[in-house]
Design a protein around this motif. Structure first.
Motif, short mmCIF file in Angstrom:
data_model
loop_
_atom_site.label_atom_id
_atom_site.label_comp_id
_atom_site.label_asym_id
_atom_site.label_seq_id
_atom_site.Cartn_x
_atom_site.Cartn_y
_atom_site.Cartn_z
N ILE A 245 50.55 25.10 30.81
CA ILE A 245 49.73 24.80 31.98
C ILE A 245 49.93 25.84 33.07
O ILE A 245 48.97 26.29 33.73
N GLN A 246 51.19 26.29 33.27
CA GLN A 246 51.47 27.33 34.27
C GLN A 246 50.77 28.64 33.91
O GLN A 246 50.18 29.30 34.77
N ALA A 247 50.87 29.00 32.61
CA ALA A 247 50.21 30.25 32.17
C ALA A 247 48.71 30.17 32.33
O ALA A 247 48.05 31.15 32.75
N GLN A 248 48.13 29.00 32.04
CA GLN A 248 46.70 28.82 32.19
C GLN A 248 46.30 28.94 33.65
O GLN A 248 45.26 29.53 33.99
N GLY A 249 47.14 28.39 34.55
CA GLY A 249 46.85 28.49 35.96
C GLY A 249 46.87 29.93 36.46
O GLY A 249 46.01 30.35 37.24
N ILE A 250 47.86 30.71 35.98
CA ILE A 250 47.93 32.12 36.38
C ILE A 250 46.72 32.89 35.87
O ILE A 250 46.12 33.71 36.58
N ALA A 251 46.35 32.61 34.61
CA ALA A 251 45.20 33.30 34.03
C ALA A 251 43.92 32.97 34.79
O ALA A 251 43.09 33.85 35.07
N ASP A 252 43.75 31.70 35.16
CA ASP A 252 42.57 31.30 35.91
C ASP A 252 42.55 31.97 37.28
O ASP A 252 41.49 32.43 37.75
N TYR A 253 43.72 32.07 37.90
CA TYR A 253 43.80 32.71 39.22
C TYR A 253 43.42 34.20 39.13
O TYR A 253 42.65 34.70 39.94
N GLN A 254 43.97 34.87 38.14
CA GLN A 254 43.66 36.30 37.98
C GLN A 254 42.18 36.51 37.68
O GLN A 254 41.56 37.48 38.16
N ARG A 255 41.58 35.65 36.89
CA ARG A 255 40.15 35.80 36.58
C ARG A 255 39.30 35.59 37.81
O ARG A 255 38.33 36.33 38.05
N ILE A 256 39.68 34.61 38.65
CA ILE A 256 38.92 34.37 39.87
C ILE A 256 39.03 35.55 40.82
O ILE A 256 38.05 36.02 41.42
N ALA A 258 39.79 38.71 40.05
CA ALA A 258 39.11 39.89 39.49
C ALA A 258 37.60 39.80 39.65
O ALA A 258 36.91 40.82 39.80
N THR A 259 37.07 38.63 39.68
CA THR A 259 35.62 38.45 39.79
C THR A 259 35.14 38.59 41.23
O THR A 259 34.09 39.20 41.49
N ASN A 260 35.85 38.11 42.20
CA ASN A 260 35.38 38.02 43.59
C ASN A 260 36.00 39.03 44.53
O ASN A 260 35.62 39.10 45.71
N LEU A 261 36.98 39.83 44.08
CA LEU A 261 37.67 40.76 45.00
C LEU A 261 36.80 41.98 45.30
O LEU A 261 36.28 42.62 44.38
N THR A 262 36.66 42.35 46.64
CA THR A 262 35.87 43.53 47.09
C THR A 262 36.80 44.54 47.72
O THR A 262 37.96 44.25 48.01
N GLU A 263 36.25 45.74 47.98
CA GLU A 263 37.06 46.81 48.60
C GLU A 263 37.45 46.45 50.02
O GLU A 263 38.57 46.71 50.46
N GLN A 264 36.53 45.81 50.76
CA GLN A 264 36.84 45.41 52.12
C GLN A 264 37.96 44.36 52.15
O GLN A 264 38.84 44.39 53.01
N GLN A 265 37.93 43.45 51.17
CA GLN A 265 38.98 42.42 51.12
C GLN A 265 40.33 43.04 50.79
O GLN A 265 41.36 42.66 51.36
N LEU A 266 40.32 44.05 49.86
CA LEU A 266 41.57 44.73 49.53
C LEU A 266 42.13 45.47 50.74
O LEU A 266 43.35 45.46 50.98
N GLN A 267 41.24 46.10 51.52
CA GLN A 267 41.70 46.82 52.71
C GLN A 267 42.28 45.85 53.73
O GLN A 267 43.31 46.12 54.36
N TYR A 268 41.64 44.69 53.87
CA TYR A 268 42.13 43.70 54.82
C TYR A 268 43.52 43.17 54.40
O TYR A 268 44.42 43.05 55.23
#
Length: 302
Positions: A245-256, A258-268
């Protein structure tokens, strides 16, 4: 009765001394008075009879048992009657392998053969009482020693006759109460026909042969080991499920991310992290920049 007989003998002797000239007549009054005193004393003991609490008395006249029963208390009876007392309270007759527990000295346990041919040793206690109105019947047909004639043999026979229908291990465990109920009914019916009332039957101990005891202990140990292993396996499955369950949670977090992260958010996020480092008391100088403009210098001094 004995005192009455002795008193009569003394009276006859005193009268004979009085009529015999060769004997000093002074002895006659002494003997006669002694005879009268002994006769009166014997009559007082024979006429008045005390029955102790919890007991009953049965009268016998010249070998004939009378049907009426004397309850506890003081009674005025025929001096020629002989009274036999019986205990009407609850009595306990124990047959045990321990030398100091039963009515018989030494090992008095009941040894029986079970349905599977094994010798089983049983310790038994029988709680019963004598029916007061049946005391004359018991005296006439059984006698005062009804413990050895009825209680002991009937109980031991009932145990042996019923034990042959059960296997040794069943007697010791699953069928113990059923076996006790069956022998209770058998003994109770036999006692009732003989003026006794069975109140309680206690199987105090059942001892199996050593080989059977060793087998049972081995089986119990094996069952305990199996239960322990089952617990360990269940715990490991729970831990594995938790990690999954922990591994599934980490995988879900990383997928979310990777899908929604932008350059402006990374800079912030970078600015926020560098700011936190700059505010730390251990930080002296931090250069901040993204390569496109002049870096910002932060320090602990202006």
């Amino acid at each position: 009765m004995l005192l009455i007989i002795l008193g009569v003998i003394l009276l006859v002797t005193g009268s004979w001394f009085k009529r015999t000239p060769s004997i000093n007549p002074a002895y006659s009054p002494v003997i006669s008075v002694s005879g009268i005193a002994m006769l009166l004393l014997g009559l007082s003991f024979s006429v008045f009879k005390v029955i102790e609490p919890g007991k009953v008395g049965v009268k016998t006249l010249f070998g004939k048992v009378e049907n009426d029963v004397l309850p506890s208390g003081l009674h005025f009876i025929n001096p020629l009657v002989d009274v036999t007392t019986f205990d009407a309270k609850t009595q306990n007759y124990t047959m045990s392998g321990q030398s100091n527990e039963g009515q018989k000295e030494g090992d008095d346990a009941i040894r029986i053969l079970s349905a599977d041919g094994l010798e089983v040793t049983i310790d038994l206690s029988v709680l019963f009482r004598l029916k007061a109105d049946q005391a004359p019947f018991i005296l006439q047909n059984i006698g005062a020693d009804y413990l050895d004639k009825i209680v002991r043999p009937v109980s031991r026979t009932a145990i042996r006759d019923n034990a042959v229908y059960y296997e040794a291990v069943a007697l010791y465990s699953t069928k113990r109460q059923e076996f006790q109920d069956k022998i209770y009914r058998t003994i109770s019916e036999s006692f009732a026909k003989r003026g006794l009332e069975l109140q309680q039957l206690l199987i105090r101990n059942i001892t199996l042969p050593q080989s059977v005891r060793a087998t049972i202990e081995s089986k119990i140990n094996a069952e305990q080991d199996a239960q322990k292993m089952q617990f360990v396996l269940q715990k490991e499955r729970q831990q594995a499920e938790q990690k999954r369950i922990q591994a599934q949670g980490i995988a879900d977090y990383q997928r979310i991310i990777a899908t929604n992260l932008t350059e402006q958010q990374l800079q912030y996020e970078s600015i926020q992290a560098q700011k936190a480092i700059a505010l730390s008391p251990n930080t002296k100088v931090i250069l901040m920049g993204n390569g496109k403009g002049a870096p910002i210098i932060l320090g602990d001094k202006n």
